[in-house]
Design a protein around this motif. Sequence first.
Motif, PDB file in Angstrom:
ATOM      1  N   GLN A   1       0.548   0.318  18.282  1.00 38.52           N
ATOM      2  CA  GLN A   1       0.281  -1.076  18.618  1.00 38.52           C
ATOM      3  C   GLN A   1       1.485  -1.961  18.324  1.00 38.52           C
ATOM      4  OE1 GLN A   1      -3.357  -1.559  16.316  1.00 38.52           O
ATOM      5  NE2 GLN A   1      -4.576  -1.684  18.204  1.00 38.52           N
ATOM      6  N   GLN A   2       2.169  -1.683  17.240  1.00 41.78           N
ATOM      7  CA  GLN A   2       3.380  -2.444  16.925  1.00 41.78           C
ATOM      8  C   GLN A   2       4.426  -2.281  18.020  1.00 41.78           C
ATOM      9  OE1 GLN A   2       4.746  -1.343  12.994  1.00 41.78           O
ATOM     10  NE2 GLN A   2       2.736  -1.672  12.090  1.00 41.78           N
ATOM     11  N   ALA A   3       4.547  -1.064  18.550  1.00 48.30           N
ATOM     12  CA  ALA A   3       5.516  -0.802  19.615  1.00 48.30           C
ATOM     13  C   ALA A   3       5.145  -1.552  20.888  1.00 48.30           C
ATOM     14  CB  ALA A   3       5.603   0.695  19.885  1.00 48.30           C
ATOM     15  N   ILE A   4       3.849  -1.637  21.185  1.00 52.47           N
ATOM     16  CA  ILE A   4       3.391  -2.367  22.369  1.00 52.47           C
ATOM     17  C   ILE A   4       3.711  -3.851  22.240  1.00 52.47           C
ATOM     18  CG2 ILE A   4       1.321  -3.152  23.595  1.00 52.47           C
ATOM     19  CD1 ILE A   4       0.114  -0.358  23.034  1.00 52.47           C
ATOM     20  N   VAL A   5       3.389  -4.433  21.100  1.00 53.52           N
ATOM     21  CA  VAL A   5       3.643  -5.861  20.891  1.00 53.52           C
ATOM     22  C   VAL A   5       5.138  -6.151  20.899  1.00 53.52           C
ATOM     23  CG1 VAL A   5       3.360  -7.795  19.287  1.00 53.52           C
ATOM     24  CG2 VAL A   5       1.473  -6.186  19.651  1.00 53.52           C
ATOM     25  N   ALA A   6       5.931  -5.204  20.406  1.00 53.13           N
ATOM     26  CA  ALA A   6       7.389  -5.396  20.354  1.00 53.13           C
ATOM     27  C   ALA A   6       7.993  -5.557  21.749  1.00 53.13           C
ATOM     28  CB  ALA A   6       8.051  -4.230  19.633  1.00 53.13           C
ATOM     29  N   ILE A   7       7.365  -4.955  22.756  1.00 55.57           N
ATOM     30  CA  ILE A   7       7.871  -5.108  24.127  1.00 55.57           C
ATOM     31  C   ILE A   7       7.839  -6.575  24.524  1.00 55.57           C
ATOM     32  CG2 ILE A   7       7.443  -4.568  26.558  1.00 55.57           C
ATOM     33  CD1 ILE A   7       6.233  -1.885  25.613  1.00 55.57           C
ATOM     34  N   GLY A   8       6.682  -7.200  24.350  1.00 57.03           N
ATOM     35  CA  GLY A   8       6.565  -8.615  24.685  1.00 57.03           C
ATOM     36  C   GLY A   8       7.431  -9.492  23.806  1.00 57.03           C
ATOM     37  N   ASP A   9       7.519  -9.153  22.518  1.00 59.52           N
ATOM     38  CA  ASP A   9       8.369  -9.933  21.611  1.00 59.52           C
ATOM     39  C   ASP A   9       9.805  -9.993  22.118  1.00 59.52           C
ATOM     40  OD1 ASP A   9       6.250 -10.413  19.900  1.00 59.52           O
ATOM     41  OD2 ASP A   9       6.814  -8.836  18.474  1.00 59.52           O
ATOM     42  N   GLU A  10      10.323  -8.846  22.539  1.00 57.51           N
ATOM     43  CA  GLU A  10      11.706  -8.794  23.026  1.00 57.51           C
ATOM     44  C   GLU A  10      11.887  -9.656  24.273  1.00 57.51           C
ATOM     45  OE1 GLU A  10      14.884  -5.581  24.940  1.00 57.51           O
ATOM     46  OE2 GLU A  10      13.068  -4.862  23.960  1.00 57.51           O
ATOM     47  N   LEU A  11      10.936  -9.561  25.196  1.00 60.01           N
ATOM     48  CA  LEU A  11      11.042 -10.326  26.437  1.00 60.01           C
ATOM     49  C   LEU A  11      10.930 -11.825  26.183  1.00 60.01           C
ATOM     50  CD1 LEU A  11       8.747  -8.107  28.685  1.00 60.01           C
ATOM     51  CD2 LEU A  11      11.247  -8.097  28.610  1.00 60.01           C
TER      52      LEU A  11
ATOM     53  N   THR B   1      -5.163  -7.386  17.702  1.00 63.53           N
ATOM     54  CA  THR B   1      -5.282  -6.814  16.357  1.00 63.53           C
ATOM     55  C   THR B   1      -4.369  -7.589  15.409  1.00 63.53           C
ATOM     56  OG1 THR B   1      -5.744  -4.602  17.230  1.00 63.53           O
ATOM     57  CG2 THR B   1      -4.928  -4.732  14.966  1.00 63.53           C
ATOM     58  N   PRO B   2      -4.865  -8.049  14.273  1.00 67.05           N
ATOM     59  CA  PRO B   2      -3.998  -8.758  13.320  1.00 67.05           C
ATOM     60  C   PRO B   2      -2.754  -7.928  13.007  1.00 67.05           C
ATOM     61  CG  PRO B   2      -6.280  -8.897  12.630  1.00 67.05           C
ATOM     62  CD  PRO B   2      -6.251  -7.934  13.781  1.00 67.05           C
ATOM     63  N   GLU B   3      -1.630  -8.606  12.864  1.00 65.27           N
ATOM     64  CA  GLU B   3      -0.345  -7.921  12.693  1.00 65.27           C
ATOM     65  C   GLU B   3      -0.378  -6.887  11.572  1.00 65.27           C
ATOM     66  OE1 GLU B   3       4.396  -9.022  12.064  1.00 65.27           O
ATOM     67  OE2 GLU B   3       2.901 -10.617  12.251  1.00 65.27           O
ATOM     68  N   GLU B   4      -1.014  -7.225  10.467  1.00 62.33           N
ATOM     69  CA  GLU B   4      -1.016  -6.322   9.308  1.00 62.33           C
ATOM     70  C   GLU B   4      -1.904  -5.085   9.544  1.00 62.33           C
ATOM     71  OE1 GLU B   4      -4.093  -9.578   8.606  1.00 62.33           O
ATOM     72  OE2 GLU B   4      -2.037  -9.431   9.385  1.00 62.33           O
ATOM     73  N   ASP B   5      -2.753  -5.141  10.562  1.00 62.44           N
ATOM     74  CA  ASP B   5      -3.662  -4.020  10.830  1.00 62.44           C
ATOM     75  C   ASP B   5      -3.217  -3.139  11.998  1.00 62.44           C
ATOM     76  OD1 ASP B   5      -5.327  -4.898   8.781  1.00 62.44           O
ATOM     77  OD2 ASP B   5      -6.530  -6.149  10.137  1.00 62.44           O
ATOM     78  N   ARG B   6      -2.108  -3.482  12.619  1.00 58.65           N
ATOM     79  CA  ARG B   6      -1.673  -2.730  13.804  1.00 58.65           C
ATOM     80  C   ARG B   6      -1.140  -1.350  13.447  1.00 58.65           C
ATOM     81  NH1 ARG B   6       1.516  -7.932  16.135  1.00 58.65           N
ATOM     82  NH2 ARG B   6      -0.286  -9.004  17.057  1.00 58.65           N
ATOM     83  N   SER B   7      -1.499  -0.399  14.282  1.00 52.64           N
ATOM     84  CA  SER B   7      -0.936   0.943  14.142  1.00 52.64           C
ATOM     85  C   SER B   7       0.507   0.922  14.615  1.00 52.64           C
ATOM     86  CB  SER B   7      -1.735   1.934  14.986  1.00 52.64           C
ATOM     87  OG  SER B   7      -1.569   1.640  16.367  1.00 52.64           O
ATOM     88  N   ALA B   8       1.217   2.021  14.394  1.00 52.35           N
ATOM     89  CA  ALA B   8       2.608   2.111  14.862  1.00 52.35           C
ATOM     90  C   ALA B   8       2.664   1.973  16.375  1.00 52.35           C
ATOM     91  CB  ALA B   8       3.220   3.440  14.424  1.00 52.35           C
TER      92      ALA B   8
ATOM     93  N   PHE C   1       0.007  -3.717  31.958  1.00 53.53           N
ATOM     94  CA  PHE C   1      -0.860  -4.338  30.955  1.00 53.53           C
ATOM     95  C   PHE C   1      -2.215  -3.634  31.006  1.00 53.53           C
ATOM     96  CE2 PHE C   1      -3.159  -7.685  28.793  1.00 53.53           C
ATOM     97  CZ  PHE C   1      -2.206  -8.294  28.004  1.00 53.53           C
ATOM     98  N   THR C   2      -2.616  -3.005  29.921  1.00 50.54           N
ATOM     99  CA  THR C   2      -3.846  -2.217  29.878  1.00 50.54           C
ATOM    100  C   THR C   2      -4.730  -2.656  28.713  1.00 50.54           C
ATOM    101  OG1 THR C   2      -2.905  -0.537  28.415  1.00 50.54           O
ATOM    102  CG2 THR C   2      -2.580  -0.219  30.807  1.00 50.54           C
ATOM    103  N   SER C   3      -5.855  -1.953  28.545  1.00 50.35           N
ATOM    104  CA  SER C   3      -6.730  -2.257  27.410  1.00 50.35           C
ATOM    105  C   SER C   3      -6.009  -2.008  26.090  1.00 50.35           C
ATOM    106  CB  SER C   3      -8.006  -1.410  27.486  1.00 50.35           C
ATOM    107  OG  SER C   3      -7.696  -0.032  27.541  1.00 50.35           O
ATOM    108  N   GLU C   4      -5.096  -1.035  26.084  1.00 49.37           N
ATOM    109  CA  GLU C   4      -4.320  -0.775  24.855  1.00 49.37           C
ATOM    110  C   GLU C   4      -3.407  -1.961  24.533  1.00 49.37           C
ATOM    111  OE1 GLU C   4      -4.732   1.485  27.250  1.00 49.37           O
ATOM    112  OE2 GLU C   4      -5.978   2.940  26.148  1.00 49.37           O
ATOM    113  N   THR C   5      -2.816  -2.546  25.584  1.00 47.34           N
ATOM    114  CA  THR C   5      -1.964  -3.722  25.378  1.00 47.34           C
ATOM    115  C   THR C   5      -2.777  -4.867  24.794  1.00 47.34           C
ATOM    116  OG1 THR C   5      -0.870  -3.045  27.445  1.00 47.34           O
ATOM    117  CG2 THR C   5      -0.185  -5.130  26.466  1.00 47.34           C
ATOM    118  N   LEU C   6      -3.905  -5.122  25.421  1.00 46.23           N
ATOM    119  CA  LEU C   6      -4.760  -6.216  24.964  1.00 46.23           C
ATOM    120  C   LEU C   6      -5.241  -5.976  23.531  1.00 46.23           C
ATOM    121  CD1 LEU C   6      -5.898  -8.843  26.188  1.00 46.23           C
ATOM    122  CD2 LEU C   6      -7.977  -7.564  26.751  1.00 46.23           C
ATOM    123  N   GLY C   7      -5.618  -4.733  23.248  1.00 42.96           N
ATOM    124  CA  GLY C   7      -6.077  -4.407  21.900  1.00 42.96           C
ATOM    125  C   GLY C   7      -5.002  -4.626  20.860  1.00 42.96           C
ATOM    126  N   ALA C   8      -3.777  -4.273  21.200  1.00 44.25           N
ATOM    127  CA  ALA C   8      -2.668  -4.460  20.260  1.00 44.25           C
ATOM    128  C   ALA C   8      -2.434  -5.934  19.976  1.00 44.25           C
ATOM    129  CB  ALA C   8      -1.400  -3.819  20.818  1.00 44.25           C
TER     130      ALA C   8
END
Length: 197
Positions: free
Chosen positions: A70-80, A61-68, A51-58
């Motif tokens: 950031q979306q990949a980072i959030v998807a890790i937690g979503d899956e778990l 960040t509002p879902e519609e504003d996430r970069s690709a 868990f890093t600053s990039e994770t926290l930033g993702a």
Amino acid sequence: MATLLRIDSSASGDNSKSRQLANEFIEQWLAKNPGGKVVVRDVNANPLPHFTSETLGALFTPEEDRSAEQQAIVAIGDELIDEIEAADVVTISAPVYNFGIPSTLKSYFDYIARAGRTFKYTETGPVGLLNKDAYLFVASGSFLAETPMDHQVPYLNTFLGFVGVTVKETFIAGGQALGQPGEESFNQAKAKIASAA
């Protein structure tokens, strides 16, 4: 069909005493739930990013504003989180490494702790949302349980309670670096599993 989520974290593979205790429990669980499904999440074999600053930033960040990325980072937690939400019961096997849980398991916890999804804040304090039961299988080289040096079992109980997971029972094999006393502790834990089943 009942689903059991098995979370393993030891770096010792099949030699891991905590994994061996989990094996005993799951074998008996499957005997009671012949149509049951076991989902395995081995955070040692497939470690998660820390868990890093990039994770926290993702996450912030509002879902519609996430970069690709950031979306990949959030998807890790979503899956778990999807995985643990789908489980009826959870088992966690964990050794003690340098007075705490493996960093791989800590990373897993960092990803599933998400406000609004697995816990929420209220005026009277945080409330866990997962509403699951768990069984813990822990091992250590010396006898740390219920001493001031035990930073494993209390932490596991605290974190799991925070996200709404109730620890029903903990099976402890201490003294695994001490020869015969460790063998006796391991066998006692196995016997406790058999009687619990």
